[in-house]
Design an enzyme around this catalytic site. Structure first.
Site, PDB file in Angstrom:
ATOM      1  N   THR A  75      -6.327  12.129  11.393  1.00 43.13           N
ATOM      2  CA  THR A  75      -7.212  12.945  12.296  1.00 43.13           C
ATOM      3  C   THR A  75      -8.404  13.680  11.798  1.00 43.13           C
ATOM      4  O   THR A  75      -8.684  13.611  10.509  1.00 43.13           O
ATOM      5  CB  THR A  75      -6.254  14.200  12.907  1.00 43.13           C
ATOM      6  OG1 THR A  75      -6.234  15.113  11.636  1.00 43.13           O
ATOM      7  CG2 THR A  75      -5.018  13.852  13.322  1.00 43.13           C
TER       8      THR A  75
ATOM      9  N   VAL B   8      -3.231  16.185   3.251  1.00 41.07           N
ATOM     10  CA  VAL B   8      -4.808  16.922   3.148  1.00 41.07           C
ATOM     11  C   VAL B   8      -5.940  16.194   3.088  1.00 41.07           C
ATOM     12  O   VAL B   8      -6.235  15.407   1.966  1.00 41.07           O
ATOM     13  CB  VAL B   8      -4.645  18.264   2.300  1.00 41.07           C
ATOM     14  CG1 VAL B   8      -5.918  19.164   2.212  1.00 41.07           C
ATOM     15  CG2 VAL B   8      -3.228  18.843   2.298  1.00 41.07           C
ATOM     16  N   LYS B   9      -6.866  16.306   4.047  1.00 43.29           N
ATOM     17  CA  LYS B   9      -8.235  15.467   3.977  1.00 43.29           C
ATOM     18  C   LYS B   9      -9.141  16.603   3.515  1.00 43.29           C
ATOM     19  O   LYS B   9      -9.225  17.497   4.059  1.00 43.29           O
ATOM     20  CB  LYS B   9      -8.375  15.036   5.310  1.00 43.29           C
ATOM     21  CG  LYS B   9      -8.679  13.714   5.697  1.00 43.29           C
ATOM     22  CD  LYS B   9      -9.292  13.463   7.054  1.00 43.29           C
ATOM     23  CE  LYS B   9      -9.294  11.756   7.123  1.00 43.29           C
ATOM     24  NZ  LYS B   9      -9.911  11.580   8.555  1.00 43.29           N
ATOM     25  N   LEU B  10     -10.014  15.975   2.383  1.00 46.29           N
ATOM     26  CA  LEU B  10     -10.987  16.737   1.773  1.00 46.29           C
ATOM     27  C   LEU B  10     -12.246  15.795   1.837  1.00 46.29           C
ATOM     28  O   LEU B  10     -12.295  14.757   1.784  1.00 46.29           O
ATOM     29  CB  LEU B  10     -10.651  17.183   0.398  1.00 46.29           C
ATOM     30  CG  LEU B  10      -9.399  17.911  -0.011  1.00 46.29           C
ATOM     31  CD1 LEU B  10      -9.175  18.058  -1.349  1.00 46.29           C
ATOM     32  CD2 LEU B  10      -9.559  19.406   0.908  1.00 46.29           C
TER      33      LEU B  10
ATOM     34  N   ALA C 190      -4.682  15.601   7.976  1.00 43.78           N
ATOM     35  CA  ALA C 190      -5.310  16.718   8.587  1.00 43.78           C
ATOM     36  C   ALA C 190      -6.336  17.265   7.425  1.00 43.78           C
ATOM     37  O   ALA C 190      -6.261  17.752   6.432  1.00 43.78           O
ATOM     38  CB  ALA C 190      -4.111  17.861   8.701  1.00 43.78           C
TER      39      ALA C 190
END
Ligand code: G3P
Length: 219
Positions: A27, A82-84, A56
């Site tokens: 996402t 975790v998307k960074l 996310a």
């Protein structure tokens, strides 16, 4: 190659999950906004459907805030990644989260140098954006080739997650190059199976069989 869906549409994800081919979900803040729903509700709903990685994205830009939001997102479900963003602040937060065994997907990658830094920061996935590079007139597939070569040179374990996929040729070429994952809009995923000669051949087979008047008994 693993196939993820790039979507927050839970109904669509549920339908395509039935194929047994959905290995994960990605996402991003734009897709989350399109859902019109609470992000926690969307993520918990997706994680209840899909066992594989669910990416996310944080929505802050300073490393300590990214780290804190990343911890919150990771606490939502065991399969959250975790998307960074691929920035220096994102690299600092990535290293901190990776040191705590929290998986990170470094996104908005547009160069092999960025991918090199993400691997050194302990990213689980790197997301090079093929379509957005194509939009500039350059060839997004070249970036996938470059990252594959860099990662293979140094045995980096970071997985190449081909993103910003706009057509089935992007999927084929990503697989030919050796991307570990491709994340597809659900519509592109559905197109993967389609070929007119398959439809035509099946129609002919069934017509010829029908003409025999025979039936294959079913238990
Ligand atoms: O979600 C990351 C990436 O797949 C976004 O793709 O089509 O917005 O460039 P796109």
């Amino acid at each position: 190659m693993k196939i993820f869906l790039d979507s927050t549409d839970i109904d669509y994800i549920m339908r395509l999950r039935a194929t047994g081919m959905v290995d994960g979900i990605t996402t991003n803040p734009s897709l989350m906004a399109q859902s019109g729903k609470d992000f926690g509700e969307v993520l918990r709903g997706i994680c209840a459907l899909i066992e594989g990685p669910v990416s996310a994205e944080v929505v802050v830009t300073e490393s300590e805030e990214m780290y804190k939001q990343g911890r919150h997102l990771a606490d939502l479900a065991g399969n959250i990644v975790v998307k960074l963003p691929c920035t220096w602040e994102g690299m600092i937060a990535c290293r901190k989260l990776a040191n705590e065994n929290i998986k990170v997907n470094v996104t908005l990658c547009f160069s092999a140098n960025q991918a090199l830094l993400a691997a050194k920061a302990g990213a689980t996935f790197i997301s090079p954006f093929i379509g957005r590079i194509d939009d500039t007139g350059a060839d997004g597939m070249e970036l996938i080739e470059e990252i594959r070569a860099v990662y293979d040179n140094y045995d980096f374990e970071t997985e190449i997650l081909a993103a910003s996929i706009r057509n089935i040729d992007h999927v084929k070429n990503a697989a030919l190059i050796g991307a570990d994952v491709a994340t597809l809009p659900p519509k592109i995923f559905e197109e993967l199976i389609e070929h007119p000669l398959t439809d035509k051949g099946l129609e002919k087979f069934l017509q010829d069989w029908k003409a025999t008047g025979q039936k294959i008994p079913v238990p």
